[in-house]
Design an enzyme around this catalytic site. Structure first.
Site, PDB file in Angstrom:
ATOM      1  N   SER A 122       0.818  -1.220   0.000  1.00  0.00           N
ATOM      2  CA  SER A 122       0.000   0.000   0.000  1.00  0.00           C
ATOM      3  C   SER A 122       0.849   1.266   0.000  1.00  0.00           C
ATOM      4  CB  SER A 122      -0.936   0.018   1.206  1.00  0.00           C
ATOM      5  OG  SER A 122      -1.896  -0.993   1.070  1.00  0.00           O
ATOM      6  N   GLU A 303      -9.530   7.334   2.457  1.00  0.00           N
ATOM      7  CA  GLU A 303      -9.189   5.919   2.270  1.00  0.00           C
ATOM      8  C   GLU A 303     -10.209   4.993   2.928  1.00  0.00           C
ATOM      9  OE1 GLU A 303      -5.584   2.676   2.785  1.00  0.00           O
ATOM     10  OE2 GLU A 303      -5.986   4.063   4.409  1.00  0.00           O
ATOM     11  N   HIS A 445      -1.461  -9.649  -1.755  1.00  0.00           N
ATOM     12  CA  HIS A 445      -1.944  -8.742  -2.796  1.00  0.00           C
ATOM     13  C   HIS A 445      -1.716  -9.412  -4.153  1.00  0.00           C
ATOM     14  CE1 HIS A 445      -0.926  -5.001  -0.106  1.00  0.00           C
ATOM     15  NE2 HIS A 445      -1.836  -5.777   0.431  1.00  0.00           N
TER      16      HIS A 445
HETATM   17 ZN   LIG Z   1      -2.723  -5.018   2.157  1.00  0.00          ZN
END
Ligand SMILES: [Zn+2]
Ligand SMILES: [Zn+2]
Length: 895
Positions: A122, A303, A445
């Site tokens: 991220s 976010e 991810h």
């Molecule tokens: Zn993550």
């Protein structure tokens, strides 16, 4: 299809496809009283009226606001952490209504790779969006390779969107449902070599001074290693410090900047009911503060932090509830922006998490049965000695059935099963069984492209970004530019003329993950270069997950139908099937030329939906008969002007004789040139053509899709009336059913993309031509690299981590790929070396395939659409597959 499979058992892949098709097509018994034999010969032009009205036009009110080519003075950027297209899909079906973000008119898809690896974290993902530059794994808005010692030096810091806004005299704001010092917000207002430096990041905020910060993480301000009291320091700078929802609400009516942190570390999950303030309310407060403090404009970053966390936990319901939570905040921002002309709203993600897909229970149940039932399948995802009762919170099951409430019309309204299933990637789920329990297990991810939704001034420019750093550079340019109110007036240009020709290319099964894999292996895809994009739902009336017949019927006719049904649809939900007129039939009736090109059999579901009407796709011989009678049903001397594909076994000698009587030139090899003045049927193979890897541009018996498309275009473009050409890349789907994780799949994607490139080149040279490239449905594919997940031992099932599963390492193109220079940065890659790509499917599917010979299923994930040429912008607004068929039919009928 099944007949075809029985005759071709020698090919494993085909057997797999058949096994899978059996799940949908062969056993499908459409609930219709319409006798298919009644729909063939003697089928008059009258019977083929436009057909029943669309049953479920699925309310997709996409905003019709003009997108001014200008500069916004207000910008609200939402980042759904870990929010891939499957999360958007699942959340939409869960509330039985498309998300608010899907109402935004401009859509894009972007890559998320970081500086040196394919799969980002991220911090590096947010850095790209915040600065327009890639950085190293876990870096926060510093140049790649910056060390802790160097991070405070200006030459190692990347200038941020917030810096650009400040220099243009605009305020900034940060909102997160995590700690406000977490990686994503940090990238906008801090410069640190590693995201874990939470205390340092809080110090950087004192320097950037955002006018509003809302979220959690009081400990990084008052329980610091350096003993400083940052709350006192912020107050000294004029901030109101609020520690509860009530204090935040009170402060929103006051004055001066606001720091509102309502939990010590992170906010609890959206579904816990313990969150002090919803994301929606935080956005409302932040906008009030920003409008008050900075009438000249602002940049606000919001976010949805915990979508990612739910994905890491393989928690589909959690992904859904966090995505819905963020979407309510998006709805508020859109309501605000739609009252003004100066506000740009952007919704995107930093990366996808977990390799998520949307399935429906019938699929999932069959696969689970093959693993010994749901309970056993669940145990297989846990370590052998795992004691569920010994843990505070039980691990979530790997396959979960969610209620799918039908409060709206969005979803399979005829299905008796009100549930959906979310599933996750093989490595993410399978590796949990190898977890040593030393810390919380976390799925990885992926490198699948993520969507961008944009609305307001410069929205089209924003949605055109194909990489996260490109998006960052665009946002920064917009934030730094002076407001130009005059330029915000809508232009006076009239509507674009209608295109004369339309080329529709359908990649069967081509989803965002297969496009990502194709892009990373090639460096560039023509499909991705097209100027307008959309994300469309693909469900059938009776199933959340569609097959090629139901979805091709929607694309061809604009009518939502049932799984397995070709060119027919009921007039009302639950009703009898009636034949529906396709856009190809409409075009022929209006005197346009028509063409069909496919790498499968011409009698296969996708091409068939354009000329046949059958309750079951399996009736391929009858579908060949429908090809024969297509012309007479339209009251013409012949049907499709040019058809190129496989399927010789279904075209009987009597069929071919009858077609010759209609003046058809029938050939079994692709001619150098298709003579003008007569229709052509080119049947190249008994069933489908050989796989792409075995076909060639110069092989008349087994040509590339590009060569077939080129030949059809050469023939069709001679007519002044224009044409509709339908091109199907049919074997992408077969490679995906076969769980191909290597060159076979990549070759099919490249073959399809070359045909798209050919169509675009034709449109470029001829003008007057609209090119559309899309897909009928997705599969469960996702894309990993050799780094993320491997760096912290969350890859136990893979051989590279000592597990039993062989990942296939595919080369990654650096040439041509945007912002991939860092893939050569060996000093930062350490033991991992340059990135390689690994393809994976959903866990349960791949786990079953390890035990029995069984192919993979389709998924219900929304699919991308790309359009270039006259009126392409209208296509970019489609959100539901039948809308494409309705658009094509309108175009064909001249309206
Ligand atoms: Zn993550
Ligand atoms: Zn398929």
């Amino acid at each position: 299809m099944c007949r075809r499979m029985r005759s071709a058992m020698k090919f494993d892949i085909r057997w797999l496809v058949c096994a899978t098709a059996a799940l949908v097509a062969c056993q499908s018994t459409p609930n219709s009283s319409a006798d298919s034999s009644a729909v063939g010969e003697g089928f008059s032009k009258q019977v083929m009226e436009a057909g029943p009205a669309p049953i479920s036009p699925a309310d997709f009110p996409v905003s019709d606001r003009v997108n001014y080519q200008a500069r916004p003075s207000r910008m609200i950027v939402f980042i759904g952490d870990g929010m891939g297209h499957a999360a958007v899909t699942a959340a939409s079906y869960a509330q039985s209504e498309p998300l608010s973000m899907l109402s935004m008119p401009d859509v894009g898809f972007m890559t998320t790779h970081e500086h040196e690896f394919l799969t980002t974290d991220s911090a590096a993902g947010a850095t790209a969006i915040a600065t327009g530059h890639k950085t190293h794994f876990e870096g926060v808005s510093v140049r790649p390779g910056t060390t802790r010692e160097q991070e405070s030096e200006p030459e190692h810091q990347l200038s941020t969107l917030f810096g650009a806004a400040a220099s243009a005299g605009r305020a900034t704001g940060l909102i997160a449902t995590s700690r406000i010092t977490h990686a994503t917000p940090a990238a906008f207002a801090a410069h640190r070599s590693n995201r874990g430096q939470y205390d340092d990041i809080a110090l950087d905020y004192l320097r950037y001074k955002p006018a509003v910060m809302l979220g959690a993480g009081t400990r990084f301000f008052e329980e610091r290693a350096d003993k400083r009291d940052l709350f006192a320091e912020f107050e000294a700078e004029g901030y109101t410090v609020a520690r509860s929802a009530d204090e935040v609400r009170a402060a929103s009516g006051g004055q001066g900047p606001l720091l509102g942190l309502m939990h010590r570390s992170d906010m609890p999950s959206a579904s816990s009911g313990e969150r002090a303030m919803s994301l929606e309310e935080m956005v409302k407060v932040a906008i009030e503060v920003l409008d008050r403090e900075s009438p000249q404009g602002y940049v606000l970053m919001v976010e949805g932090s915990q979508i990612d966390w739910a994905g890491h936990d393989l928690d589909g319901p959690g992904v859904v509830s966090e995505t819905l939570d963020m979407d309510r905040a998006v709805a508020h921002a859109l309501g605000y922006a739609r009252e003004r002309t100066d506000t740009l709203v952007v919704v995107t993600a930093d990366h996808e998490t977990g390799g998520m897909s949307v399935l429906d229970p019938p699929y999932a149940s069959r696969y689970m049965m093959l693993l010994g039932g749901e309970e056993r399948a669940y145990r297989m995802t846990l370590p052998d000695d795992y004691d569920v009762s010994a843990h505070d919170e039980p691990l979530p099951p790997s396959v979960v059935h969610h209620p799918l409430p039908r409060v709206g019309r969005f979803g399979p309204v005829e299905s008796a099963d009100p549930r959906m299933t979310t599933s996750f990637g093989f490595m993410s789920v399978g590796s949990r069984a190898f977890w040593d329990g030393s810390r919380r297990y976390s799925a990885s991810h992926t490198a699948v492209m993520v969507p961008i939704f944009a609305e307001g001034p410069a929205a089209a420019e924003v949605a055109a970004a194909r990489d996260n750093a490109q998006l960052g550079a665009t946002l920064q340019k917009l934030a730094a530019a002076p407001d130009d109110e005059a330029a915000r007036q809508p232009g006076s240009a009239g509507p674009e003329p209608r295109p004369k020709n339309v080329i529709l290319l359908v990649g069967d099964g081509l989803g965002l993950a297969s496009l990502s894999a194709g892009l990373y292996s090639r460096g560039e895809l023509a499909t991705l270069s097209m100027e307008h994009r959309a994300l469309m739902a693909t469900h059938a009336l009776d199933r959340l997950v569609n097959d090629s017949a139901g979805s091709a019927t929607a694309i061809a006719s604009g009518r939502r139908s049932r799984v397995g049904v070709v060119g027919m649809a009921p007039a009302t939900a639950g009703g009898d099937l009636l034949p529906v007129r396709s856009a190809l039939a409409e075009a022929a009736l209006k005197g346009k030329r028509t063409g069909i090109v496919t790498t499968t059999s011409l009698t296969h579901a996708t091409p068939a939906a354009f000329f046949a009407h059958r309750a079951s796709r399996a009736q391929e011989a009858a579908i060949a008969g429908d090809f024969l009678t297509f012309g007479q049903r339209l009251g013409r001397s012949h049907g499709v002007d040019v058809a190129i594909g496989g399927g010789a076994r279904y075209f009987r000698t009597s069929h071919l004789d009858a077609l010759r009587a209609q003046e058809y030139a029938v050939s079994t090899e692709l001619p150098e040139r298709l003579a003008a003045g007569q229709p052509h049927l080119v049947v190249l193979a008994d069933e489908g053509l050989p796989p792409a890897a075995e076909r060639g541009a110069d092989n008349p018996g087994a040509p590339t899709l590009e060569a077939m498309t080129e030949r059809a275009l050469d023939y069709l473009h001679q007519d002044e009336a224009g044409f509709l050409l339908v091109v199907e890349g049919g074997q992408i789907d077969w490679a995906l059913h076969g769980l191909d994780r290597g060159e076979g799949l990549l070759a099919e994607i490249a073959d399809f993309d070359a045909a798209v490139a050919r169509a675009l080149a034709f449109a470029e040279s001829e003008g007057d031509t609209l090119v559309i490239a899309t897909s009928d449905h997705d599969h469960t594919l996702s894309v990993l690299d050799n780094h993320y997940g491997y760096h912290s031992g969350h890859c136990g099932v893979m051989s590279a981590c000592g597990g039993p599963f062989e990942g296939i390492a595919l080369p990654v193109a650096t040439e041509g790929l945007t912002n991939a220079q860092g893939f050569a940065a060996t000093e930062l890659q350490g033991e991992f070396g340059a990135p390689t790509m690994t393809l994976q499917y959903d866990w349960i599917v791949q786990e079953v395939a390890r035990r029995v010979q069984m192919g993979g299923p389709h998924s219900g994930n929304m699919v991308p659409l790309f359009a270039s040429g006259p009126r392409a912008a209208e296509l970019g607004r489609l959100r539901d597959q039948p809308q494409l068929g309705q658009w094509l039919t309108r175009w064909a009928s001249g309206n």
